[in-house]
Enzyme design. Sequence first.
Site, PDB file in Angstrom:
ATOM      1  N   GLU A 224       5.836  23.814  10.436  1.00  0.00           N
ATOM      2  CA  GLU A 224       4.758  22.470  10.427  1.00  0.00           C
ATOM      3  C   GLU A 224       5.689  21.390  11.146  1.00  0.00           C
ATOM      4  OE1 GLU A 224       1.669  21.091   9.967  1.00  0.00           O
ATOM      5  OE2 GLU A 224       0.611  21.961   8.332  1.00  0.00           O
ATOM      6  N   ASP A 225       4.490  20.230  11.855  1.00  0.00           N
ATOM      7  CA  ASP A 225       4.967  18.630  12.263  1.00  0.00           C
ATOM      8  C   ASP A 225       5.759  18.197  11.171  1.00  0.00           C
ATOM      9  OD1 ASP A 225       2.797  18.571  11.380  1.00  0.00           O
ATOM     10  OD2 ASP A 225       2.046  17.098  13.164  1.00  0.00           O
TER      11      ASP A 225
ATOM     12  N   PHE B  69       4.614   5.461   8.787  1.00  0.00           N
ATOM     13  CA  PHE B  69       4.102   6.916   9.971  1.00  0.00           C
ATOM     14  C   PHE B  69       4.451   6.927  10.982  1.00  0.00           C
ATOM     15  CE2 PHE B  69       1.013   7.540  13.260  1.00  0.00           C
ATOM     16  CZ  PHE B  69       0.397   8.943  12.515  1.00  0.00           C
TER      17      PHE B  69
ATOM     18  N   ARG C 213       3.038  11.707  21.322  1.00  0.00           N
ATOM     19  CA  ARG C 213       3.733  12.751  21.409  1.00  0.00           C
ATOM     20  C   ARG C 213       5.039  13.098  22.374  1.00  0.00           C
ATOM     21  NH1 ARG C 213      -0.149  15.584  18.799  1.00  0.00           N
ATOM     22  NH2 ARG C 213      -2.034  15.688  18.858  1.00  0.00           N
TER      23      ARG C 213
ATOM     24  N   ASP D 280       2.236  15.644   4.491  1.00  0.00           N
ATOM     25  CA  ASP D 280       2.283  14.411   3.582  1.00  0.00           C
ATOM     26  C   ASP D 280       1.585  14.273   3.104  1.00  0.00           C
ATOM     27  OD1 ASP D 280       1.762  11.795   3.918  1.00  0.00           O
ATOM     28  OD2 ASP D 280       0.404  11.839   5.911  1.00  0.00           O
TER      29      ASP D 280
HETATM   30  P1  IMP Z   1      -1.354  16.016   5.158  1.00  0.00           P
HETATM   31  O1  IMP Z   1      -2.562  16.667   4.866  1.00  0.00           O
HETATM   32  O2  IMP Z   1      -1.600  14.868   4.870  1.00  0.00           O
HETATM   33  O3  IMP Z   1       0.177  17.318   4.641  1.00  0.00           O
HETATM   34  O4  IMP Z   1      -0.970  15.985   6.766  1.00  0.00           O
HETATM   35  C1  IMP Z   1      -0.288  16.559   7.537  1.00  0.00           C
HETATM   36  C2  IMP Z   1      -0.836  15.945   9.046  1.00  0.00           C
HETATM   37  O5  IMP Z   1      -1.114  14.928   9.463  1.00  0.00           O
HETATM   38  C3  IMP Z   1       0.171  16.253   9.705  1.00  0.00           C
HETATM   39  O6  IMP Z   1       0.534  17.885  10.759  1.00  0.00           O
HETATM   40  C4  IMP Z   1       0.549  15.790  10.976  1.00  0.00           C
HETATM   41  O7  IMP Z   1      -0.790  15.871  12.196  1.00  0.00           O
HETATM   42  C5  IMP Z   1      -0.608  14.333  10.471  1.00  0.00           C
HETATM   43  N1  IMP Z   1       0.428  13.199   9.898  1.00  0.00           N
HETATM   44  C6  IMP Z   1       0.358  12.902   8.667  1.00  0.00           C
HETATM   45  N2  IMP Z   1       1.760  12.132   8.931  1.00  0.00           N
HETATM   46  C7  IMP Z   1       1.550  11.373  10.289  1.00  0.00           C
HETATM   47  C8  IMP Z   1       2.611  10.631  10.926  1.00  0.00           C
HETATM   48  O8  IMP Z   1       3.174   9.793   9.915  1.00  0.00           O
HETATM   49  N3  IMP Z   1       2.606  10.630  11.600  1.00  0.00           N
HETATM   50  C9  IMP Z   1       1.317  11.756  12.997  1.00  0.00           C
HETATM   51  N4  IMP Z   1       0.872  12.633  12.423  1.00  0.00           N
HETATM   52  C10 IMP Z   1       0.928  12.350  11.348  1.00  0.00           C
END
Ligand code: IMP
Length: 311
Positions: free
Chosen positions: A223-224, A276, A289, A227
């Site tokens: 995963e990148d 962010f 990106r 959050d």
């Molecule tokens: P989660 O479901 O809230 O954990 O969000 C995960 C997804 O939200 C990641 O795979 C990213 O694609 C996107 N995301 C969350 N935080 C960021 C950020 O700071 N920058 C860019 N994308 C984010």
Amino acid sequence: MSIRPLQAKTPPPSSIEDARFAHESEEEFARLLDFYGVHWQYEPRTFPLKHDADDGRVLEAFSPDFYLPDLDLYIELTTLKQGLVTDKHRKIRALRELYPGTNIKLLYKRDYLTLLAKYGIGMVDEQERLAPGEVLISSSQIERRLNELGAQITRDYAGREPLLIGVLKGVTCFMADLMRHIALPVHIDFMTISSYEGDRSGAVRILQDLSENILGRDVIIIEDIVDTGMTLQHLVKMLQARQPASVSVCALLDKRARRLVETPIDYVGFEIPDEFVVGYGLDYRQRFRNLPFVATLRPEAQIEPNGPADE
Ligand code: IMP
């Protein structure tokens, strides 16, 4: 006097159709939870905080907006600015003291706006152009960490052929670099899943599925960023259902402070603050990106004319 939260008399609303939300942002939040399959109840309980010493009447009480039964977590959403929530803070402190073990989280307006902004939902003023600000993690820091992560995975999976599953698109840089640091015969595959779009209800959908069968395989989800944890939790469940031999998770970035849903991450590149970020695969509305580093996002007006410099 025994102190217990008061249950709503009727079952608390747990669907958008049944709930009468006090605020638009609560409805939006409920849609987001629905999208990721996180069960919720709206204002199911009231916690008395102060009683009249003579007749025991409740003088002050607090009803958190949401309860997430699977996580045993209450969430209070506040659309007030961070500085204006002193009273809510006090109530939450009192609630924690009077009802020990109660798990409650306050989501500020800022948290909420970033939550929506990350899905590109128009919370950011269109007039305000955003651009990469400060470099949070330089390309050489990334390179060093890749070495360590690669070595760790190589050790942990010695003798096996793990299947790395990348979640597109944010993972592209990390996946491409990480796999070159793993000294094992790895296999790779990718998946694209839909992300929350605000106006539509519905749930996470697979837009592009794996090409490999994962039955009996050692899967590592790459995963990148994690959050709130909702995407990851959903994905882990989805993949577990296909009966792999094992599933572990490797995430480049971990925004711990914003976690709503707990899902273990076995390998973490960097823990980052509640900001962010863009770059090294991560985007803001599909931009940035291709930056070779991870940077915060700032209104363009606040940025030095030469932009951020890598170390
Ligand atoms: P989660 O479901 O809230 O954990 O969000 C995960 C997804 O939200 C990641 O795979 C990213 O694609 C996107 N995301 C969350 N935080 C960021 C950020 O700071 N920058 C860019 N994308 C984010």
